[in-house]
Motif scaffolding. Structure first.
Motif, PDB file in Angstrom:
ATOM      1  N   VAL A   1      47.160 -14.819  40.003  1.00  0.00           N
ATOM      2  CA  VAL A   1      47.957 -13.609  40.189  1.00  0.00           C
ATOM      3  C   VAL A   1      47.218 -12.464  39.525  1.00  0.00           C
ATOM      4  CG1 VAL A   1      49.346 -14.002  38.109  1.00  0.00           C
ATOM      5  CG2 VAL A   1      50.236 -12.556  39.935  1.00  0.00           C
ATOM      6  N   SER A   2      47.146 -11.358  40.245  1.00  0.00           N
ATOM      7  CA  SER A   2      46.458 -10.160  39.759  1.00  0.00           C
ATOM      8  C   SER A   2      47.521  -9.123  39.400  1.00  0.00           C
ATOM      9  CB  SER A   2      45.512  -9.627  40.831  1.00  0.00           C
ATOM     10  OG  SER A   2      44.732  -8.563  40.321  1.00  0.00           O
TER      11      SER A   2
ATOM     12  N   GLU B   1      54.804 -18.640  27.479  1.00  0.00           N
ATOM     13  CA  GLU B   1      56.102 -18.921  28.093  1.00  0.00           C
ATOM     14  C   GLU B   1      55.956 -19.593  29.460  1.00  0.00           C
ATOM     15  OE1 GLU B   1      58.741 -15.634  28.229  1.00  0.00           O
ATOM     16  OE2 GLU B   1      58.447 -15.095  26.117  1.00  0.00           O
ATOM     17  N   SER B   2      54.923 -19.216  30.206  1.00  0.00           N
ATOM     18  CA  SER B   2      54.742 -19.787  31.542  1.00  0.00           C
ATOM     19  C   SER B   2      53.882 -21.042  31.531  1.00  0.00           C
ATOM     20  CB  SER B   2      54.105 -18.735  32.458  1.00  0.00           C
ATOM     21  OG  SER B   2      52.822 -18.361  31.966  1.00  0.00           O
ATOM     22  N   ALA B   3      53.160 -21.303  30.426  1.00  0.00           N
ATOM     23  CA  ALA B   3      52.247 -22.454  30.328  1.00  0.00           C
ATOM     24  C   ALA B   3      51.194 -22.431  31.435  1.00  0.00           C
ATOM     25  CB  ALA B   3      53.019 -23.771  30.345  1.00  0.00           C
ATOM     26  N   ILE B   4      50.801 -21.246  31.843  1.00  0.00           N
ATOM     27  CA  ILE B   4      49.838 -21.097  32.920  1.00  0.00           C
ATOM     28  C   ILE B   4      48.419 -21.121  32.342  1.00  0.00           C
ATOM     29  CG2 ILE B   4      49.796 -18.586  32.790  1.00  0.00           C
ATOM     30  CD1 ILE B   4      49.524 -18.443  35.759  1.00  0.00           C
ATOM     31  N   ASP B   5      47.480 -21.587  33.134  1.00  0.00           N
ATOM     32  CA  ASP B   5      46.068 -21.538  32.755  1.00  0.00           C
ATOM     33  C   ASP B   5      45.629 -20.072  32.741  1.00  0.00           C
ATOM     34  OD1 ASP B   5      43.382 -21.740  32.390  1.00  0.00           O
ATOM     35  OD2 ASP B   5      43.024 -23.135  34.046  1.00  0.00           O
ATOM     36  N   PRO B   6      45.046 -19.592  31.634  1.00  0.00           N
ATOM     37  CA  PRO B   6      44.637 -18.176  31.588  1.00  0.00           C
ATOM     38  C   PRO B   6      43.720 -17.780  32.746  1.00  0.00           C
ATOM     39  CG  PRO B   6      44.506 -19.156  29.409  1.00  0.00           C
ATOM     40  CD  PRO B   6      44.781 -20.280  30.349  1.00  0.00           C
ATOM     41  N   GLN B   7      42.966 -18.765  33.328  1.00  0.00           N
ATOM     42  CA  GLN B   7      42.088 -18.451  34.454  1.00  0.00           C
ATOM     43  C   GLN B   7      42.875 -18.007  35.680  1.00  0.00           C
ATOM     44  OE1 GLN B   7      38.706 -18.468  34.452  1.00  0.00           O
ATOM     45  NE2 GLN B   7      38.744 -18.898  32.245  1.00  0.00           N
ATOM     46  N   CYS B   8      44.184 -18.307  35.687  1.00  0.00           N
ATOM     47  CA  CYS B   8      45.020 -17.938  36.838  1.00  0.00           C
ATOM     48  C   CYS B   8      45.619 -16.544  36.691  1.00  0.00           C
ATOM     49  CB  CYS B   8      46.145 -18.961  37.008  1.00  0.00           C
ATOM     50  SG  CYS B   8      45.558 -20.618  37.417  1.00  0.00           S
ATOM     51  N   MET B   9      45.264 -15.818  35.646  1.00  0.00           N
ATOM     52  CA  MET B   9      45.744 -14.441  35.470  1.00  0.00           C
ATOM     53  C   MET B   9      44.562 -13.490  35.521  1.00  0.00           C
ATOM     54  SD  MET B   9      47.378 -12.474  32.177  1.00  0.00           S
ATOM     55  CE  MET B   9      48.966 -13.257  32.130  1.00  0.00           C
ATOM     56  N   THR B  10      44.704 -12.433  36.300  1.00  0.00           N
ATOM     57  CA  THR B  10      43.696 -11.379  36.370  1.00  0.00           C
ATOM     58  C   THR B  10      44.365 -10.053  36.020  1.00  0.00           C
ATOM     59  OG1 THR B  10      42.412 -12.528  38.071  1.00  0.00           O
ATOM     60  CG2 THR B  10      42.059 -10.154  37.823  1.00  0.00           C
ATOM     61  N   ILE B  11      43.806  -9.340  35.055  1.00  0.00           N
ATOM     62  CA  ILE B  11      44.310  -8.036  34.649  1.00  0.00           C
ATOM     63  C   ILE B  11      43.502  -6.973  35.372  1.00  0.00           C
ATOM     64  CG2 ILE B  11      44.629  -6.443  32.731  1.00  0.00           C
ATOM     65  CD1 ILE B  11      46.521  -8.763  32.652  1.00  0.00           C
TER      66      ILE B  11
ATOM     67  N   ILE C   1      41.423 -18.115  53.869  1.00  0.00           N
ATOM     68  CA  ILE C   1      42.274 -18.955  53.031  1.00  0.00           C
ATOM     69  C   ILE C   1      42.737 -18.119  51.826  1.00  0.00           C
ATOM     70  CG2 ILE C   1      42.325 -20.981  51.523  1.00  0.00           C
ATOM     71  CD1 ILE C   1      40.350 -22.311  53.387  1.00  0.00           C
ATOM     72  N   VAL C   2      44.013 -18.221  51.527  1.00  0.00           N
ATOM     73  CA  VAL C   2      44.569 -17.436  50.434  1.00  0.00           C
ATOM     74  C   VAL C   2      43.984 -17.915  49.107  1.00  0.00           C
ATOM     75  CG1 VAL C   2      46.607 -18.944  50.199  1.00  0.00           C
ATOM     76  CG2 VAL C   2      46.680 -16.593  49.351  1.00  0.00           C
ATOM     77  N   GLN C   3      43.563 -16.935  48.274  1.00  0.00           N
ATOM     78  CA  GLN C   3      42.984 -17.244  46.970  1.00  0.00           C
ATOM     79  C   GLN C   3      43.904 -16.827  45.808  1.00  0.00           C
ATOM     80  OE1 GLN C   3      39.401 -14.945  47.395  1.00  0.00           O
ATOM     81  NE2 GLN C   3      38.187 -16.744  48.018  1.00  0.00           N
ATOM     82  N   GLY C   4      44.716 -15.827  46.039  1.00  0.00           N
ATOM     83  CA  GLY C   4      45.616 -15.359  44.997  1.00  0.00           C
ATOM     84  C   GLY C   4      46.514 -14.263  45.545  1.00  0.00           C
TER      85      GLY C   4
END
Length: 786
Positions: free
Chosen positions: A607-608, A631-641, A544-547
């Motif tokens: 998104v990584s 600007e994107s109003a995204i949950d920080p948990q959804c961003m991976t650096i 299953i796709v996770q990101g």
């Protein structure tokens, strides 16, 4: 001269002119005052005439009112008769006064006939009123009285305005004439005052002139005797007839001892022709040429002088050629020092870039005439010179630069030119090169000389050199030869340093290709040539796709797609990586926000994003991440650096600080290409990371050794409570081995290739249908609507 030679004549002439001026001014003032008086009288007459005309207007208005009242009431009273008689008498007096005082214009002349007609018509009406025939009186008023009254009033108004205009013109003229008379009177007074002051000034000048002449003679005598300038008087053969006393101060020779000697004994042999060749020009053109000559001091030194030559042979009191010489030795030395400083390096005393290019261009020009006389340029750069400055300070660094300069001079021929380009870069011009091997041997000799350490303030410092070599050619300019040597030097550094490289055409083509790529890359963002592709990251057990990992792509206009491995290093070198990375952050976050809204999941899709070391160490990096999140109003948990292992270990303290700030924002962190660097396990434990990504080099060849490394990384991550993502999974066998090892997530061509943003939605829907039951929000809403 007139004041000095004939002051009495000048005084008489001046007085006669002054008398004429005063007579003229007095006459003009009298005339102007007379005219002003005359025009003032005329103005008074015009005002009186205006008053009379206004009286006529008022009286005719009164007569008309009396007549109109009698007609309206049809009754004539004795009081009305008396008022009528009084008004008509006053009218005749006003008319007479107007005739006497008025300026007789055409407008005024038209008033009298109209006035007479009106008076006659009013008289007739009043007679009819007196006899009681009011009807005929009204008819007469209608036919003649009212028209004559209106016409008369109109003519009177025109005449009054004409008289007023005439009176105003007279008043203005009288004032102007009186003002002009006052000005002329003031001018006369001023001239008289200036004349008196001038006479007083002339008297003072005569006294001052006599005093100044006496002082000037005394001053000239003192200056001649004590001046630091040298004055010689010589005959045409050069024999000295006079030498000023200042000769002893400047040349340490008594002036009397020079009289009778020849100028050739004192002037430098190379300069004697200068002073002799100026004599004919001086006589013919009556000029005073200035020449630069050297005179011998008593101790044998040659001093520089700026000499003015004047041919005064025909002068009865001089009778010779005068040489006025000023000592400019110090100025000459200062100019030479300034010229040296302008063309040489201040630290080493070596020629600078401009002087080196000038000498190199001379060699190139000579080679155009003699093609066999070739030369070579060696571009020498100290390897890792910045480390010396950082560790020991700039004073030691400057000392090293000077020692390198000295060592270069000791290992080269005396005819070679060594220059400092700036910083830690030097250039060497080697002439009489018959073969490239000659230049290579010089480079080897330089390399050998730097095998010995430099001793600086008790420190032993070992330093190597990277050397680029370029040969001159008739068709190549000096600037291009130097540029070619620079390119070859950077090739030597990229090949491991402490070596030399000979320039060839391939190097130039590579540099030009890089410059062209940099120019295209600067327009890539604004032309929307950069895009993001996304490679799914799936769960190893359920698929299953996770990101998704955001991957940068560049489709340059008019050319094929350019891989990131080609353009990303160029962007880092030219400073474009930060704006590009900012764009990637914002674009990827906007896409991730749309995934979360359309395809909710627990945990949500993330998104990584790979971050360059240049951007990660940038002062505004945290701010850029905040802007992308806002600007994107995204949950920080959804961003991976994602950071590479080598980047994370480059500056541990700075890396830890930036990671902590990202973790405070809620952003997740991932160590990319794990296993290929040199991570310390203690630092890895301290870093606030969430994920380790196993490098694809271990996954691609899953032999026993690599599989053991993969299992070790997975075990390490499990013990540190970190997630693991395996990269580069391409076969089912690799997938199965990763599942057996307990790897949580993976990505690779086995699951999906990188895809455009439009294809992501299709992939998510397909993946959910095949491996999960969650439907997108948009589809659920459509079904509910049906």
């Amino acid at each position: 001269m007139r004041t000095t030679l004939n002051p009495r004549f000048e005084s008489l002439e001046g007085r006669s002119k002054l008398a004429f001026v005063f007579v003229f001014l007095a006459t003009a003032i009298i005339f102007l005052v007379s005219f002003s008086w005359f025009h003032t009288n005329q103005f008074d007459e015009a005002r009186s005439a205006g008053v009379s005309l206004n009286q006529i207007t008022a009286l005719t208005q009164k007569i008309n009112n009396l007549t109109w009242t009698a007609l309206q009431e049809q009754n004539r009273t004795p009081k009305a008769d008396a008022e009528m008689r009084t008004a008509r008498q006053a009218l005749r007096k006003a008319e007479l006064a107007a005739h006497l005082h008025a300026h007789h214009t055409s407008d005024l002349e038209r008033v009298w006939p109209v006035l007479d007609n009106y008076v006659m018509s009013v008289s007739g009406q009043w007679i009819l009123i007196q006899i009681g025939d009011f009807d005929k009186a009204k008819q007469a008023d209608f036919q003649a009285g009212t028209p004559h009254f209106d016409l008369m009033q109109q003519q009177l108004q025109i005449a009054v305005e004409a008289q007023d205009k005439w009176a105003q013109g007279l008043a203005l003229r009288a004032r102007n004439e009186l003002l002009a008379a006052a000005i002329l009177a003031a001018v006369a007074v001023l001239i008289l005052f200036l004349r008196l002051k001038r006479q007083e000034h002339i008297d003072q000048l005569e006294v001052t002139e006599r005093t100044a002449l006496r002082e000037s003679e005394e001053r000239f005598r003192a200056l001649t005797e004590q001046s630091t300038d040298i004055i010689f008087i010589a005959d045409p053969s050069g024999q000295i007839k006079y030498a000023s006393p200042s000769v002893h101060t400047v040349l340490a020779v008594h002036g009397d001892s020079l009289v009778g000697t020849n100028m050739i004994d004192r002037v430098h042999p190379d300069d004697f022709a200068k002073i002799t060749s100026t004599e004919p020009l001086s006589v013919a053109g009556r000029q005073n040429p200035i020449v630069e000559v050297r005179l011998r001091h008593a101790d044998g030194r040659w001093l520089y002088f700026e000499c003015i030559v004047r041919n005064l042979i025909q002068h009865k009191n001089i009778g010779g050629i005068v040489y006025n010489a000023r000592n400019i030795t110090e100025r000459k030395h200062a100019q030479e020092q300034l010229l040296f400083n302008a063309t040489h390096d201040a630290l080493t005393g070596l020629p600078d870039r401009a002087l080196f290019l000038g000498r190199l261009q001379s060699v190139v020009d000579r080679m155009k005439r003699h093609p066999h006389e070739a030369a070579a340029v060696l571009f020498v750069d100290i390897d890792d010179f910045k480390v010396v400055n950082d560790c020991y300070g700039h004073a030691i660094g400057d000392g090293l630069i000077k020692e390198v300069s000295n060592r270069l001079q000791t290992c080269l021929r005396s005819d070679s030119t060594i220059a400092r380009m700036g910083g830690d870069e030097f250039t060497v011009l080697v002439e009489e090169v018959t073969d490239p091997s000659d230049a290579i041997r010089v480079a080897e000799r330089i390399q050998s000389s730097f095998e010995r350490p430099f001793l600086l303030e008790g420190l032993e410092i070992f330093k190597s050199m990277s050397i680029g070599i370029a040969l001159t050619s008739p068709e190549t300019s000096a600037e291009t030869v130097l540029q070619n040597a620079d390119i070859a030097m950077y090739r030597a550094k990229s090949q491991g340093k402490a070596r030399s490289e000979l320039f060839d055409r391939t190097m130039h083509e590579q540099v030009m290709s890089r410059l062209l790529l940099e120019a295209q890359l600067r327009y890539a963002l604004q032309n929307e040539e950069l895009t993001l592709h996304y490679q799914p990251i799936v769960a190893v057990d359920t698929r299953i796709v996770q990101g998704f990992e955001a991957l940068l792509r560049w489709q340059a206009s008019g050319s094929n797609s350019i891989p990131p491995s080609t353009f990303v290093p160029v962007a880092e070198q030219c400073g474009l990586i930060v704006p590009i990375s900012v764009w990637v952050l914002k674009k990827a976050c906007l896409e991730a926000a749309s995934w979360r809204q359309r395809y909710p999941a627990d945990p949500p899709l993330y998104v990584s994003i790979n971050i360059s070391s240049k951007h990660f160490s940038h002062a505004g990096f945290i701010g850029h991440v905040k802007d992308a999140l806002e600007e994107s109003a995204i949950d920080p948990q959804c961003m991976t650096i994602e950071l590479t292992e080598s980047l994370a270990m480059n500056d541990v303290a700075a890396t830890f600080q930036t990671m902590s700030q990202l973790r405070a924002l809620g952003v997740k962190l991932s160590i990319d290409d794990f296993g290929t660097g040199y991570s310390s396990l203690s630092y890895l434990r301290r870093f606030p990371v969430n994920t380790l990504k196993i490098d694809q080099s271990f996954v691609k060849t899953m032999d026993a050794e690599n599989y053991a490394i993969v299992k070790t990384i997975i075990g390490l991550a499990r013990n540190l409570e970190l997630k693991v993502v395996a990269e580069g999974v391409e076969t089912p066998d690799q997938h199965q081995l990763l599942a057996l090892a307990g790897c949580g997530s993976a990505q690779g061509y086995l699951f999906a290739e990188p895809m455009s943003a439009k294809s992501v939605e299709t992939f998510i829907e397909s993946n959910r249908r095949e491996f999960g039951q969650t439907k997108p929000i948009g589809l659920a809403r459509s079904t509910a609507g049906l």
